[in-house]
Scaffold this motif. Structure first.
Motif, PDB file in Angstrom:
ATOM      1  N   MET A  54      77.198  23.928 129.642  1.00  5.88           N
ATOM      2  CA  MET A  54      78.547  24.381 129.275  1.00  5.88           C
ATOM      3  C   MET A  54      79.467  23.185 129.068  1.00  5.88           C
ATOM      4  SD  MET A  54      79.592  27.816 131.351  1.00  5.88           S
ATOM      5  CE  MET A  54      81.064  27.922 130.352  1.00  5.88           C
ATOM      6  N   PHE A  55      79.337  22.191 129.942  1.00  4.34           N
ATOM      7  CA  PHE A  55      80.173  20.997 129.818  1.00  4.34           C
ATOM      8  C   PHE A  55      79.867  20.266 128.510  1.00  4.34           C
ATOM      9  CE2 PHE A  55      80.941  16.448 130.546  1.00  4.34           C
ATOM     10  CZ  PHE A  55      82.291  16.486 130.917  1.00  4.34           C
ATOM     11  N   LEU A  56      78.574  20.168 128.170  1.00  2.00           N
ATOM     12  CA  LEU A  56      78.186  19.514 126.923  1.00  2.00           C
ATOM     13  C   LEU A  56      78.745  20.267 125.717  1.00  2.00           C
ATOM     14  CD1 LEU A  56      76.615  17.323 125.465  1.00  2.00           C
ATOM     15  CD2 LEU A  56      74.545  18.730 125.677  1.00  2.00           C
ATOM     16  N   GLN A  57      78.711  21.603 125.798  1.00  3.68           N
ATOM     17  CA  GLN A  57      79.295  22.409 124.733  1.00  3.68           C
ATOM     18  C   GLN A  57      80.778  22.109 124.555  1.00  3.68           C
ATOM     19  OE1 GLN A  57      77.830  26.554 125.694  1.00  3.68           O
ATOM     20  NE2 GLN A  57      78.098  26.751 123.492  1.00  3.68           N
ATOM     21  N   GLN A  58      81.481  21.986 125.679  1.00  2.00           N
ATOM     22  CA  GLN A  58      82.913  21.701 125.631  1.00  2.00           C
ATOM     23  C   GLN A  58      83.175  20.359 124.947  1.00  2.00           C
ATOM     24  OE1 GLN A  58      85.315  23.605 126.349  1.00  2.00           O
ATOM     25  NE2 GLN A  58      84.461  25.221 127.599  1.00  2.00           N
ATOM     26  N   LYS A  59      82.336  19.364 125.255  1.00  2.00           N
ATOM     27  CA  LYS A  59      82.532  18.033 124.676  1.00  2.00           C
ATOM     28  C   LYS A  59      82.238  18.027 123.169  1.00  2.00           C
ATOM     29  CE  LYS A  59      83.551  14.972 126.752  1.00  2.00           C
ATOM     30  NZ  LYS A  59      84.903  14.488 127.117  1.00  2.00           N
ATOM     31  N   MET A  60      81.324  18.907 122.733  1.00  2.00           N
ATOM     32  CA  MET A  60      80.982  18.967 121.313  1.00  2.00           C
ATOM     33  C   MET A  60      81.986  19.792 120.519  1.00  2.00           C
ATOM     34  SD  MET A  60      76.848  19.513 121.597  1.00  2.00           S
ATOM     35  CE  MET A  60      76.600  19.536 119.812  1.00  2.00           C
ATOM     36  N   GLN A 110      95.704  23.114 127.705  1.00  2.00           N
ATOM     37  CA  GLN A 110      94.549  23.929 127.329  1.00  2.00           C
ATOM     38  C   GLN A 110      93.259  23.126 127.436  1.00  2.00           C
ATOM     39  OE1 GLN A 110      94.867  26.046 123.623  1.00  2.00           O
ATOM     40  NE2 GLN A 110      97.049  26.480 123.905  1.00  2.00           N
ATOM     41  N   ALA A 111      93.317  21.858 127.031  1.00  2.00           N
ATOM     42  CA  ALA A 111      92.124  21.019 127.088  1.00  2.00           C
ATOM     43  C   ALA A 111      91.620  20.863 128.523  1.00  2.00           C
ATOM     44  CB  ALA A 111      92.435  19.644 126.488  1.00  2.00           C
ATOM     45  N   LYS A 112      92.538  20.677 129.460  1.00  2.57           N
ATOM     46  CA  LYS A 112      92.149  20.535 130.865  1.00  2.57           C
ATOM     47  C   LYS A 112      91.553  21.836 131.401  1.00  2.57           C
ATOM     48  CE  LYS A 112      95.524  16.926 131.971  1.00  2.57           C
ATOM     49  NZ  LYS A 112      96.729  16.567 132.769  1.00  2.57           N
ATOM     50  N   MET A 113      92.163  22.955 131.010  1.00  2.00           N
ATOM     51  CA  MET A 113      91.653  24.251 131.471  1.00  2.00           C
ATOM     52  C   MET A 113      90.249  24.499 130.939  1.00  2.00           C
ATOM     53  SD  MET A 113      95.001  26.731 131.219  1.00  2.00           S
ATOM     54  CE  MET A 113      94.067  28.133 131.819  1.00  2.00           C
ATOM     55  N   MET A 114      90.015  24.122 129.680  1.00  4.35           N
ATOM     56  CA  MET A 114      88.692  24.314 129.094  1.00  4.35           C
ATOM     57  C   MET A 114      87.640  23.479 129.821  1.00  4.35           C
ATOM     58  SD  MET A 114      89.005  26.516 126.578  1.00  4.35           S
ATOM     59  CE  MET A 114      87.652  26.280 125.442  1.00  4.35           C
ATOM     60  N   LEU A 115      88.002  22.267 130.249  1.00  4.36           N
ATOM     61  CA  LEU A 115      87.057  21.413 130.956  1.00  4.36           C
ATOM     62  C   LEU A 115      86.763  21.925 132.356  1.00  4.36           C
ATOM     63  CD1 LEU A 115      88.217  17.839 129.887  1.00  4.36           C
ATOM     64  CD2 LEU A 115      86.143  19.037 129.192  1.00  4.36           C
ATOM     65  N   PHE A 116      87.681  22.700 132.925  1.00  2.00           N
ATOM     66  CA  PHE A 116      87.462  23.260 134.254  1.00  2.00           C
ATOM     67  C   PHE A 116      86.517  24.461 134.215  1.00  2.00           C
ATOM     68  CE2 PHE A 116      91.148  20.986 136.104  1.00  2.00           C
ATOM     69  CZ  PHE A 116      90.549  20.613 137.298  1.00  2.00           C
ATOM     70  N   MET A 117      86.405  25.108 133.056  1.00  2.00           N
ATOM     71  CA  MET A 117      85.602  26.322 132.976  1.00  2.00           C
ATOM     72  C   MET A 117      84.135  26.117 133.335  1.00  2.00           C
ATOM     73  SD  MET A 117      87.231  28.433 129.762  1.00  2.00           S
ATOM     74  CE  MET A 117      86.026  29.739 129.943  1.00  2.00           C
ATOM     75  N   PRO A 118      83.462  25.031 132.898  1.00  2.38           N
ATOM     76  CA  PRO A 118      82.077  24.838 133.329  1.00  2.38           C
ATOM     77  C   PRO A 118      81.933  24.725 134.838  1.00  2.38           C
ATOM     78  CG  PRO A 118      82.562  23.435 131.444  1.00  2.38           C
ATOM     79  CD  PRO A 118      83.865  24.027 131.881  1.00  2.38           C
ATOM     80  N   VAL A 119      82.903  24.112 135.488  1.00  5.50           N
ATOM     81  CA  VAL A 119      82.856  23.986 136.950  1.00  5.50           C
ATOM     82  C   VAL A 119      82.976  25.362 137.607  1.00  5.50           C
ATOM     83  CG1 VAL A 119      83.969  22.967 138.967  1.00  5.50           C
ATOM     84  CG2 VAL A 119      83.841  21.679 136.826  1.00  5.50           C
ATOM     85  N   ILE A 120      83.916  26.157 137.102  1.00  2.00           N
ATOM     86  CA  ILE A 120      84.132  27.487 137.682  1.00  2.00           C
ATOM     87  C   ILE A 120      82.917  28.385 137.433  1.00  2.00           C
ATOM     88  CG2 ILE A 120      85.591  29.546 137.602  1.00  2.00           C
ATOM     89  CD1 ILE A 120      87.907  27.703 136.750  1.00  2.00           C
ATOM     90  N   PHE A 121      82.386  28.346 136.220  1.00  2.00           N
ATOM     91  CA  PHE A 121      81.217  29.164 135.910  1.00  2.00           C
ATOM     92  C   PHE A 121      80.012  28.753 136.756  1.00  2.00           C
ATOM     93  CE2 PHE A 121      83.479  31.036 132.540  1.00  2.00           C
ATOM     94  CZ  PHE A 121      82.732  32.062 132.002  1.00  2.00           C
ATOM     95  N   THR A 122      79.838  27.456 136.962  1.00  2.00           N
ATOM     96  CA  THR A 122      78.734  26.990 137.807  1.00  2.00           C
ATOM     97  C   THR A 122      78.875  27.549 139.211  1.00  2.00           C
ATOM     98  OG1 THR A 122      78.557  24.936 136.537  1.00  2.00           O
ATOM     99  CG2 THR A 122      77.558  24.955 138.712  1.00  2.00           C
ATOM    100  N   PHE A 123      80.080  27.524 139.748  1.00  2.00           N
ATOM    101  CA  PHE A 123      80.322  28.067 141.081  1.00  2.00           C
ATOM    102  C   PHE A 123      79.989  29.557 141.138  1.00  2.00           C
ATOM    103  CE2 PHE A 123      83.351  30.283 143.899  1.00  2.00           C
ATOM    104  CZ  PHE A 123      82.924  29.773 145.120  1.00  2.00           C
ATOM    105  N   LEU A 124      80.413  30.307 140.109  1.00  2.00           N
ATOM    106  CA  LEU A 124      80.139  31.737 140.077  1.00  2.00           C
ATOM    107  C   LEU A 124      78.643  32.024 139.978  1.00  2.00           C
ATOM    108  CD1 LEU A 124      82.935  33.063 137.687  1.00  2.00           C
ATOM    109  CD2 LEU A 124      82.846  33.287 140.161  1.00  2.00           C
TER     110      LEU A 124
END
Length: 538
Positions: free
Chosen positions: A479-485, A494-508
């Motif tokens: 997910m993080f790689l997708q965000q970077k691409m 918005q950019a910061k929130m998008m980068l946090f999403m992989p972390v949150i999804f991993t936790f879930l």
């Protein structure tokens, strides 16, 4: 309209759905330690009997006590299950599923839908006007067999005879070897000189249907009325008792994988249920039965004790097949699950079947995804111009929007072109999510049973979490790689929130069933491959 805002909204919406299932899924209470002395057991039964009043006094069903050993046991065996009935009223004292075990260990016990503690509540016992018929000492079983074996291609029946005063009761249970359904015909004969009126009920009781419940697989009481299928899993609410009158087609105690259901014949039927002492209890009553002297009335009921699977429920009466439901996305989940079955028939491994299904879905939506990525790349090219417009008109919102629209028109860019194809895919995405979450086929189904070159058990159960958290961590990395691409949004917040999403999804996803994580991981990898191809071509 900013394309990235829509994408962010989509991502956050999915995050809310997943977060809700994680944080607000009903928690399963810990198993109570087994009682080790008879004094404690006696005290517990006394308290239970004192707490349970008669049906006339409470909306929740009472639990007339049944004493083990009151009659002789009759065993009924089919290719699918082994059931034990007691001659005292036909009480069901055990129901073992031959094809399902409590754990993945080879010597694990079979799943028993009627555990010891629920037997004392008289499961499958008839209740006449609030009184447990099994308390009568008139019951007998015409057959002298202690074991009845029903093989494929035939049917067998078991009859119980008893009486409540002038009311003669004949119960005939019919067993079908190819299904978990049991049909019953109850004949009520008035042997007295006066009319007899009352209601005839039948009850089932069970604790947690597996030894270790998941937060994504809650125990619940479900039922079908004219308004559709509904359920209740809050144990506090169930503990207060619940009653439904008229229009009830069936009621069940179930989780995602197993169910105990009662489906009476159509008519004036009431459903009563409660939760007490760690047990779910459900009772269904046939109301307003009037029997003239020397006449008989028949009451038919069907039962289902087994896995929640279409192949066994599709021929059941009273729309009992609606036990298999996947919520709002049911219309998508069921066809996707059938396709998953098709792939499993080819590869023989449910993990590989999930991967194949994910690939097929990705291929079907490839043109839409291609259009989405193309639009995103077009947006990326004009990002510098958009940034200049924002800076130039930061104090005039209306003028900024006008210039943005002029910019889109000049470069023939559709700001919604990147998100609309994604929106079309989300229902299918969530439909498969729901299907995998509730599919009993994944229970104890191995993918990669051991860590390669070791004896360490790894993905040996696709319905359980990854014990080493390897797949959710890799999923988060993809997910993080997708965000970077993906072209970054112009808004830094918005950019910061998008980068946090992989972390949150991993936790879930750390505690998600492994089958779901595999699906999401493969989908991410395919999306990265497609996006890389687009970027390279651009």
């Amino acid at each position: 309209m900013d394309n990235k805002r829509v994408i962010l909204a989509v991502g956050l919406s999915m995050l809310v759905l997943l977060g809700w299932s994680y944080f607000f899924a009903p928690q399963q209470p810990q198993q109570q330690p087994s009682q080790t002395n008879q004094t404690q057991t006696a005290q517990q039964q006394t308290q239970s009997q004192a707490a349970n009043t008669t049906m006339e006094q409470a909306s929740a069903p009472a639990a007339p006590a049944f004493k083990a050993g009151a009659g002789r046991d009759i065993v009924v065996e089919t290719p699918l299950y082994k059931a034990v009935f007691n001659s005292a009223g036909g009480i069901l004292t055990s129901f073992e599923l031959k094809e399902y075990h409590e754990t993945i260990q080879r010597d694990s016990a079979r799943v028993n839908l009627i555990p010891q503690q629920s037997m004392n509540r008289g499961p499958l016992g008839l209740i006449w006007n609030g009184q447990g018929t099994w308390r009568s000492d008139t019951w007998n079983v015409p057959t002298t067999k202690d074991v009845i074996v029903t093989n494929e291609g035939g049917e067998d029946s078991l009859t119980f005879l008893g009486a409540m005063g002038d009311l003669l009761i004949k119960r005939t249970l019919t067993f079908h070897p190819e299904t978990y359904r049991i049909d019953e015909s109850v004949e009520l004969l008035n042997m007295g000189g006066l009319p007899i009126s009352g209601r005839l009920g039948v009850s089932i009781a069970s604790g947690d249907l597996t030894t270790k419940e998941s937060r994504y697989n809650p125990m619940r009481v479900s039922y079908l009325t004219a308004d559709g299928v509904d359920d209740e899993n809050d144990r506090d609410d169930l503990g207060k008792g619940m009653q439904l009158n008229n229009g009830v087609q069936w009621g069940a105690i179930q989780n995602n994988y197993f169910a105990l259901a009662i489906a009476p014949e159509a008519g004036d039927v009431a459903l009563r249920t409660n939760y007490q002492d760690g047990l779910f209890r459900l009772q269904m009553d046939k109301q307003a039965i009037n029997i003239a002297p020397d006449t008989m009335q028949k009451v038919a009921t069907s039962y289902y004790f087994g896995p929640v699977m279409d192949q066994y429920l599709e021929t059941a009466p009273n729309n009992l097949d609606q036990l298999v439901t996947y919520g709002f996305f049911d219309v998508l989940s069921k066809p996707l699950l059938k396709l998953l079955h098709l792939f499993h028939g080819f590869v023989g491994n449910w993990g590989l079947a999930i991967i194949l299904l994910t690939i097929v879905i990705k291929i079907v939506f490839w043109p839409l995804s291609h259009k989405s990525y193309k639009s995103m790349n077009q947006m990326k090219k004009i990002q510098p111009l958009m940034a200049k417009v924002r800076e130039q008109y930061k104090d005039d919102r209306q003028k900024m929007n006008e210039e943005m629209m002029r910019l889109y028109k000049t470069y023939k860019v559709n700001p919604a072109g990147g998100c609309l194809p994604m929106l079309l895919q989300i229902p299918v995405f969530l439909g498969l999510y729901q299907a995998l979450l509730g599919a009993i086929e994944l229970r104890h189904a191995p993918f990669i049973a051991h860590v390669p070159f070791t004896d360490l058990i790894w993905l040996a159960d696709l319905s359980a979490k990854d014990p080493f958290y390897v797949t959710p961590v890799i999923m988060g990395a993809t997910m993080f790689l997708q965000q970077k691409m993906t072209p970054s949004p112009g808004d830094p917040t918005q950019a910061k929130m998008m980068l946090f999403m992989p972390v949150i999804f991993t936790f879930l996803f750390l505690n998600f069933p492994a089958g779901l994580v595999v699906y999401w991981l493969v989908n991410n990898v395919l999306s990265i491959a497609q996006q890389w191809m687009m970027l390279r071509k651009a």
